[in-house]
Motif scaffolding. Structure first.
Motif, PDB file in Angstrom:
ATOM      1  N   LEU A  51     -28.041  28.816   0.412  1.00 46.07           N
ATOM      2  CA  LEU A  51     -26.763  28.746  -0.288  1.00 46.07           C
ATOM      3  C   LEU A  51     -25.640  29.323   0.568  1.00 46.07           C
ATOM      4  O   LEU A  51     -24.552  28.738   0.667  1.00 46.07           O
ATOM      5  N   VAL A  52     -25.904  30.454   1.204  1.00 48.24           N
ATOM      6  CA  VAL A  52     -24.901  31.061   2.089  1.00 48.24           C
ATOM      7  C   VAL A  52     -24.555  30.110   3.231  1.00 48.24           C
ATOM      8  O   VAL A  52     -23.373  29.898   3.547  1.00 48.24           O
ATOM      9  N   ARG A  54     -24.971  26.862   3.308  1.00 51.23           N
ATOM     10  CA  ARG A  54     -24.320  25.654   2.776  1.00 51.23           C
ATOM     11  C   ARG A  54     -22.852  25.910   2.483  1.00 51.23           C
ATOM     12  O   ARG A  54     -21.993  25.043   2.728  1.00 51.23           O
ATOM     13  N   LEU A  55     -22.533  27.079   1.972  1.00 53.60           N
ATOM     14  CA  LEU A  55     -21.146  27.403   1.618  1.00 53.60           C
ATOM     15  C   LEU A  55     -20.280  27.699   2.831  1.00 53.60           C
ATOM     16  O   LEU A  55     -19.069  27.447   2.809  1.00 53.60           O
ATOM     17  N   THR A  56     -20.876  28.243   3.892  1.00 55.19           N
ATOM     18  CA  THR A  56     -20.080  28.749   5.013  1.00 55.19           C
ATOM     19  C   THR A  56     -20.326  28.044   6.346  1.00 55.19           C
ATOM     20  O   THR A  56     -19.468  28.072   7.222  1.00 55.19           O
ATOM     21  N   ASP A  57     -21.515  27.480   6.524  1.00 51.78           N
ATOM     22  CA  ASP A  57     -21.910  26.882   7.808  1.00 51.78           C
ATOM     23  C   ASP A  57     -21.738  27.888   8.955  1.00 51.78           C
ATOM     24  O   ASP A  57     -21.350  27.545  10.066  1.00 51.78           O
ATOM     25  N   VAL A 111     -24.121  30.495 -10.352  1.00 50.05           N
ATOM     26  CA  VAL A 111     -24.343  29.184  -9.746  1.00 50.05           C
ATOM     27  C   VAL A 111     -24.246  28.089 -10.803  1.00 50.05           C
ATOM     28  O   VAL A 111     -23.602  27.050 -10.599  1.00 50.05           O
ATOM     29  N   ASN A 114     -20.867  27.310 -11.708  1.00 48.82           N
ATOM     30  CA  ASN A 114     -20.138  26.715 -10.584  1.00 48.82           C
ATOM     31  C   ASN A 114     -18.925  27.548 -10.178  1.00 48.82           C
ATOM     32  O   ASN A 114     -17.869  27.023  -9.840  1.00 48.82           O
ATOM     33  N   GLU A 117     -18.993  32.244  -5.114  1.00 54.68           N
ATOM     34  CA  GLU A 117     -18.329  32.396  -3.830  1.00 54.68           C
ATOM     35  C   GLU A 117     -19.123  33.390  -2.995  1.00 54.68           C
ATOM     36  O   GLU A 117     -19.943  34.146  -3.522  1.00 54.68           O
ATOM     37  N   VAL A 118     -18.861  33.399  -1.702  1.00 58.26           N
ATOM     38  CA  VAL A 118     -19.653  34.242  -0.805  1.00 58.26           C
ATOM     39  C   VAL A 118     -19.544  35.709  -1.174  1.00 58.26           C
ATOM     40  O   VAL A 118     -20.533  36.453  -1.103  1.00 58.26           O
ATOM     41  N   GLU A 185     -29.934  25.563  -6.076  1.00 58.43           N
ATOM     42  CA  GLU A 185     -30.270  26.980  -5.926  1.00 58.43           C
ATOM     43  C   GLU A 185     -30.313  27.744  -7.251  1.00 58.43           C
ATOM     44  O   GLU A 185     -31.079  28.694  -7.406  1.00 58.43           O
TER      45      GLU A 185
END
Length: 400
Positions: A51-52, A54-57, A111, A114, A117-118, A185
């Motif tokens: 998840l981290v 996916r959100l930030t790359d 999650v 929705n 956030e990180v 997730e």
């Protein structure tokens, strides 16, 4: 001589030796509850890392989240060790496991709504890190109570616990990879929350002797100093913990950077990442089974030295691999090396430590094992952002 009768009896005797710690009812309850919960724990760990990413790359953000979840073990571990020597370990475990359930449920909630956030993940990672920092020395020290103080079965109980952990490591990531790819997730976090119910029930069902409060006029700082002086002056414990700390810091990038290797260098997805972590777990499971067959601590020093070398070679080889089957093989090797080193160190320390200092010494073990990981996470994430994941992994392997 009746060889057929001898051969018939060999397997039962071998199994009796391998699983002798299960003769204690409390330990059987512990194993039963943890077997389910640990699968949930691994599912959450894989889902969180994915998840981290996916959100930030960002490999750097992987390191930051990893750091935030692990640094409490370094800061709070020694205090938790004092509490483990002072308070009722059984009741303390009930509290920590219940709080971990709440953390997993909150993760699933943000999650599903929705709104994730990180920074949410960082805060909840710190929360779980605090729980784990308190839980680890208590859990490690509680083993002696679950097997009625029988030192001859320490090694077997620790090896069985390691087998359970790594069987879950084998199953959990594979399941998580499929779940993340198919339903997301949030469900992984909810499954983990539900799995903690099994642990709480197993702890409630245990029958233990009433807790005897230890008489000590020292304050927490005084007890910390006493525990540190004991561990430092007792040379086997000092060297075992120092080596574990170095290896733990150098080895952290192997699993932390696995999603980067899976996507950018093996051209895979969440399932690829899950299988890599499962391979690491299968190697660790083999290591735990090897230790199950040991009847005493004799020879564990040589095993520790060889295991660190094995891990280093596996990590270095994994950094070069761009072929998935080979990467799986090298992850198996790293898992085998890490398991042999960590569990053998645990067994040796638990066997030689004095009972009234067990909690504090195991907190130093926890600092070395878990507490150094955040530094490995932040260093590994920073290096991977600058020189790439493969060179970072190679560097860790060379250090080991």
């Amino acid at each position: 001589m009746n060889t057929s009768l001898d051969n018939t009896n060999v397997k039962p005797r071998r199994l009796e030796i391998m699983f002798r710690a299960l003769k204690y009812k409390n330990f059987r309850l512990f194993v039963g509850g943890q077997s389910l919960s640990l699968i949930g724990t691994w599912i959450q760990m894989i889902a969180m890392t994915w998840l981290v990413y996916r959100l930030t790359d960002s490999p750097m953000m992987l390191g930051i989240v990893g750091f935030s979840g692990q640094i409490p073990a370094f800061i709070l571990g020694p205090i938790a060790g004092v509490l483990a020597d002072r308070w009722d370990r059984h009741k303390m475990l009930l509290i920590t496991q219940s709080l971990a359930l709440v953390q997993a449920f909150l993760l699933s909630l943000i999650v599903f709504l929705n709104v994730v956030e990180v920074w949410h993940l960082i805060i909840l990672s710190v929360f779980l890190g605090i729980i784990n920092a308190l839980d680890m020395p208590i859990r490690q020290s509680f083993v002696v109570e679950m097997i009625d103080g029988q030192k001859q079965d320490f090694g077997n109980a620790i090896a069985l616990n390691s087998t359970m952990v790594n069987a879950a490591r084998l199953a959990g990531p594979s399941i998580a990879g499929v779940l993340v790819a198919s339903i997301g997730e949030g469900w992984c976090f909810l499954i983990n929350a539900i799995s903690y119910v099994a642990v709480v029930i197993s702890l409630i069902r245990m029958k233990l002797a009433p807790h005897q409060a230890r008489q000590n006029n020292k304050n927490i700082v005084g007890e910390l100093k006493e525990g540190f002086a004991y561990a430092y002056k007792f040379l086997p414990i000092r060297y075992l913990i120092a080596l574990l700390a170095l290896v733990s810091m150098a080895s952290t990038p192997v699993t932390m950077l696995a999603p980067v290797m899976a996507t950018k260098y093996l051209m895979g997805n969440a399932s690829t990442y899950g299988f890599l972590i499962a391979a690491y777990g299968s190697g660790a499971l083999v290591g735990a089974i090897i230790l199950l067959n040991k009847k005493s601590v004799l020879g564990l020093g040589r095993i520790i030295a060889a295991a660190v070398m094995l891990f280093g070679v596996g990590a270095a080889a994994f950094s070069f691999s761009r072929f998935f089957p080979l990467s799986v093989l090298f992850m198996i090797i790293t898992g085998l090396g890490m398991m042999l080193e960590v569990a053998s160190t645990n067994t040796m320390i638990q066997t030689i430590v004095e009972e009234d200092k067990r909690g504090r010494v195991m907190s130093f073990y926890g600092m070395a094992f878990r507490g150094m990981s955040p530094f490995g996470s932040i260093i590994g994430g920073s290096l991977a952002s600058i020189i790439g994941a493969p060179i970072t992994l190679l560097s860790g392997g060379i250090v080991c």
